[in-house]
Design a protein around this motif. Structure first.
Motif, PDB file in Angstrom:
ATOM      1  N   TYR A 106     -39.533 -73.818  23.304  1.00  0.00           N
ATOM      2  CA  TYR A 106     -40.841 -73.945  23.949  1.00  0.00           C
ATOM      3  C   TYR A 106     -41.988 -74.156  22.955  1.00  0.00           C
ATOM      4  O   TYR A 106     -43.055 -74.625  23.346  1.00  0.00           O
ATOM      5  N   VAL A 107     -41.769 -73.818  21.685  1.00  0.00           N
ATOM      6  CA  VAL A 107     -42.852 -73.927  20.709  1.00  0.00           C
ATOM      7  C   VAL A 107     -42.435 -74.753  19.490  1.00  0.00           C
ATOM      8  O   VAL A 107     -42.929 -75.861  19.271  1.00  0.00           O
ATOM      9  N   LYS A 108     -41.526 -74.221  18.691  1.00  0.00           N
ATOM     10  CA  LYS A 108     -41.158 -74.863  17.424  1.00  0.00           C
ATOM     11  C   LYS A 108     -40.649 -76.287  17.632  1.00  0.00           C
ATOM     12  O   LYS A 108     -41.033 -77.220  16.922  1.00  0.00           O
ATOM     13  N   ASP A 109     -39.760 -76.471  18.602  1.00  0.00           N
ATOM     14  CA  ASP A 109     -39.164 -77.783  18.858  1.00  0.00           C
ATOM     15  C   ASP A 109     -39.692 -78.384  20.159  1.00  0.00           C
ATOM     16  O   ASP A 109     -38.973 -79.109  20.870  1.00  0.00           O
ATOM     17  N   PHE A 110     -40.951 -78.091  20.461  1.00  0.00           N
ATOM     18  CA  PHE A 110     -41.556 -78.552  21.715  1.00  0.00           C
ATOM     19  C   PHE A 110     -41.477 -80.066  21.880  1.00  0.00           C
ATOM     20  O   PHE A 110     -41.330 -80.575  22.996  1.00  0.00           O
ATOM     21  N   SER A 111     -41.565 -80.822  20.785  1.00  0.00           N
ATOM     22  CA  SER A 111     -41.557 -82.282  20.880  1.00  0.00           C
ATOM     23  C   SER A 111     -40.285 -82.808  21.537  1.00  0.00           C
ATOM     24  O   SER A 111     -40.287 -83.887  22.139  1.00  0.00           O
ATOM     25  N   CYS A 112     -39.194 -82.035  21.430  1.00  0.00           N
ATOM     26  CA  CYS A 112     -37.932 -82.436  22.054  1.00  0.00           C
ATOM     27  C   CYS A 112     -37.846 -81.976  23.511  1.00  0.00           C
ATOM     28  O   CYS A 112     -37.035 -82.490  24.276  1.00  0.00           O
ATOM     29  N   PHE A 113     -38.705 -81.019  23.880  1.00  0.00           N
ATOM     30  CA  PHE A 113     -38.642 -80.447  25.231  1.00  0.00           C
ATOM     31  C   PHE A 113     -40.020 -80.480  25.895  1.00  0.00           C
ATOM     32  O   PHE A 113     -40.446 -79.517  26.519  1.00  0.00           O
ATOM     33  N   THR A 114     -40.695 -81.610  25.746  1.00  0.00           N
ATOM     34  CA  THR A 114     -42.055 -81.740  26.265  1.00  0.00           C
ATOM     35  C   THR A 114     -42.098 -81.757  27.784  1.00  0.00           C
ATOM     36  O   THR A 114     -43.054 -81.253  28.387  1.00  0.00           O
ATOM     37  N   GLU A 402     -35.344 -84.460  25.251  1.00  0.00           N
ATOM     38  CA  GLU A 402     -35.767 -85.856  25.141  1.00  0.00           C
ATOM     39  C   GLU A 402     -34.953 -86.656  24.130  1.00  0.00           C
ATOM     40  O   GLU A 402     -34.918 -87.881  24.193  1.00  0.00           O
ATOM     41  N   TYR A 403     -34.301 -85.990  23.195  1.00  0.00           N
ATOM     42  CA  TYR A 403     -33.429 -86.670  22.233  1.00  0.00           C
ATOM     43  C   TYR A 403     -32.388 -85.649  21.760  1.00  0.00           C
ATOM     44  O   TYR A 403     -32.527 -84.449  22.020  1.00  0.00           O
ATOM     45  N   PRO A 404     -31.281 -86.113  21.136  1.00  0.00           N
ATOM     46  CA  PRO A 404     -30.220 -85.177  20.742  1.00  0.00           C
ATOM     47  C   PRO A 404     -30.771 -83.988  19.951  1.00  0.00           C
ATOM     48  O   PRO A 404     -31.551 -84.150  19.013  1.00  0.00           O
ATOM     49  N   TYR A 405     -30.355 -82.797  20.356  1.00  0.00           N
ATOM     50  CA  TYR A 405     -30.907 -81.561  19.782  1.00  0.00           C
ATOM     51  C   TYR A 405     -29.770 -80.603  19.432  1.00  0.00           C
ATOM     52  O   TYR A 405     -28.962 -80.242  20.291  1.00  0.00           O
ATOM     53  N   GLU A 406     -29.719 -80.211  18.180  1.00  0.00           N
ATOM     54  CA  GLU A 406     -28.720 -79.250  17.740  1.00  0.00           C
ATOM     55  C   GLU A 406     -29.276 -77.840  17.896  1.00  0.00           C
ATOM     56  O   GLU A 406     -30.310 -77.492  17.315  1.00  0.00           O
ATOM     57  N   PRO A 415     -27.377 -83.575  24.432  1.00  0.00           N
ATOM     58  CA  PRO A 415     -27.765 -84.986  24.507  1.00  0.00           C
ATOM     59  C   PRO A 415     -29.130 -85.162  25.171  1.00  0.00           C
ATOM     60  O   PRO A 415     -29.622 -84.253  25.856  1.00  0.00           O
ATOM     61  N   ALA A 416     -29.746 -86.302  24.968  1.00  0.00           N
ATOM     62  CA  ALA A 416     -30.990 -86.625  25.660  1.00  0.00           C
ATOM     63  C   ALA A 416     -30.735 -86.580  27.165  1.00  0.00           C
ATOM     64  O   ALA A 416     -29.705 -87.042  27.651  1.00  0.00           O
TER      65      ALA A 416
END
Length: 524
Positions: A106-114, A402-406, A415-416
């Motif tokens: 929700y914060v650090k990797d927000f760009s992937c979970f906008t 929004e894009y592959p996230y480990e 996956p996205a």
């Protein structure tokens, strides 16, 4: 003989077709619905065996359980796991349990979970609001609307809230006896939203036949059909768009679009400023930016190259924002007020302590309800936070990858397009974070106790850049609603009070199935 053989052969072929084609269709359908069921097994992620057609959501999709009950049960499936997998129909979904992982997403990797991944179609124009919008459209609108909810702006409109409070106290005094408090609180919240957001005196406290009151009733009546579509549109977005489903009542859509169109014309012709929500939207529509004290308030977060100024408002977008502000401000506040009063009716000592604080703060302000007096009611703050802990209106939060996230500290790669769900109700009732979670205890939110918990174990307003934009206003409105009830009245239970409370199975927000029936009696 040849004729008979020909007829017999034809009959056999027809008979084969009669069974073969339906069998083939069912077989293909079965393969389609179950093709993803080994997804979490391949990733070595804990999961429960899904059922065809329903996945792991049978009880929720069939309305056998409320969202809160279903999510809590699911949350407890894997108590020792940081996360686990489920299936909604055939779509894999990741369920989060670890507060630190929730913080990362929700914060650090927000760009992937906008984004929330809630599809919007042209047949349902009011659904294109801030809660559902994605990408640049969301960021642009969020940046433009943020200044409206600053502390200084809310303080400036406090006199409007106080006026609504005065009228509401009179209505409460006239009601008395056994009342359904959520319905009573809804009248107050409709008046507040009308006055503070749109500069309209809705008179919902005295006129139940007002257009806004009728619209609120249509929106609050639970529907199996709309609830089912709201659950399915994220798991079957293609079907949702193809069918052009309109989740919001068409009559409500027409009403809000007409009202907003008339209000925009009126504001543009009259000029001047009322310092309300509609002022802001009209200025953004005409100028594309805000002037003066509106022009501050922060940004929505995200990438620097997503320019907020690229977003252009038209009347449909304005109508959608007006709609969501009305719905969110009306339903959430009135329901929270009702849950709070319900718990205070069951806990007389807590109710007494809250009332004493209310009376002392108002007496210190020369008998007036002021912004500062409400701000000083710290125990009432704790009571409301505990109410939102025990009864979070949104039992889950959802984001789309929004894009592959480990996933941190694992080799699991999402996956996205993968949906990630936070089971808020489950976390709020986890004894690891809240001992005896069914007990109503405001002292959980003392500064000392809050310091012992991970901050991401309390999520009634979401977290990160996409948290609830109107949180401050909602809490203030709710506090004033509770003050209106408690200042001159005792709250008690009666034969119509549901103990324990039974949650609605058709509503996606946490609310009562049978209403909140309590007894109001004047203080002696």
């Amino acid at each position: 003989m040849e004729y008979l053989l020909t007829m017999t052969g034809t009959s056999i072929w027809e008979t084969l077709n009669l069974f073969f084609l339906p069998g083939l269709i069912l077989g293909v359908l079965y393969l389609y619905l179950t093709a993803t069921f080994d997804y979490w097994l391949k990733l070595k992620v804990p999961f429960r065996k899904p059922a065809i057609l329903f996945g792991n959501f049978r009880d929720l999709l069939l309305f056998r359980k409320s969202q809160a009950e279903g999510i809590k049960e699911m949350y407890n499936w894997f108590p020792n796991s940081r996360f686990f997998g489920v299936f909604r129909v055939r779509s894999p979904i990741l369920i989060l349990r670890d507060p630190e992982l929730i913080k990362a997403i929700y914060v650090k990797d927000f760009s992937c979970f906008t984004n929330r991944g809630i599809p919007v179609n042209s047949q349902d124009p009011l659904s294109a609001h801030l809660f559902n919008l994605e990408g640049k459209r969301w960021k642009g609108l969020r940046s433009k609307l943020t200044p409206l909810f600053s502390s200084s702006k809310i303080k400036r409109m406090f006199y409007l809230l106080a006026e609504c409070h005065d009228k509401f106290e009179k209505l409460i005094e006239a009601s008395g006896g056994v009342v359904e408090v959520r319905g009573l609180a809804a009248k107050f919240s409709i008046d507040v939203i009308g006055s503070c957001a749109f500069g309209i005196q809705m008179n919902a406290l005295t006129n139940e036949e007002s257009e806004f009151h009728r619209a609120a009733k249509k929106l609050s009546v639970p529907s199996y059909k709309s609830a089912l579509w709201r659950m399915l549109r994220t798991s079957l977005p293609g079907v949702y768009r193809f069918l052009g489903v309109q989740v919001i009542n068409p009559e409500v859509t027409v009403f809000f679009k007409d009202v907003v169109s008339q209000m925009i014309k009126q504001r543009e012709q009259e000029g001047g400023r009322r310092h309300d929500f509609m002022d802001l939207l009209v200025e953004l529509k005409n100028k594309g930016f805000l002037e003066g004290d509106y022009a501050t308030g922060g940004t929505a977060g995200g990438d620097d190259d997503d320019k907020a100024d690229d977003f252009v408002l038209d009347e449909n977008i304005i109508a959608a924002q007006a709609f969501v502000f009305f719905v969110a401000g009306h339903e959430t506040s009135s329901t929270t007020i009702a849950f709070c009063l319900y718990e205070l009716a069951l806990n007389a000592e807590i109710q007494k302590k809250v009332r004493e604080e209310i009376c002392d703060a108002i007496e210190a302000a020369d008998g007036k309800l002021t912004y500062e007096a409400v701000h000083d009611m710290k125990y009432l703050d704790k009571v409301l936070l505990e109410t939102l802990r025990k009864y979070p209106l949104a039992p889950i939060l959802s984001r789309r990858c929004e894009y592959p996230y480990e996933i941190p500290e694992t080799d699991v790669v999402l996956p996205a397009g993968m949906r990630v769900v936070t089971p808020v109700y489950g976390i709020h009732h986890d004894p690891q974070y809240y001992p005896s979670p069914d007990t109503f205890d405001p002292e959980r939110f003392s500064e000392e106790n809050k310091a012992t918990r991970h901050p991401y174990t309390f999520l009634p307003f979401g977290e990160g850049p996409r948290n609830c934009i109107g949180m401050k206003f909602a809490l203030l409105q709710t506090k004033i609603g509770v003050i209106s009830f408690l200042r001159h009245h005792k709250i008690g239970i009666n034969d119509k009070t549901a103990v324990p409370i039974k949650f609605s199975r058709r509503n996606l927000v946490t609310t009562s199935e049978t209403g909140f029936w309590l007894t109001l009696s004047s203080l002696e």
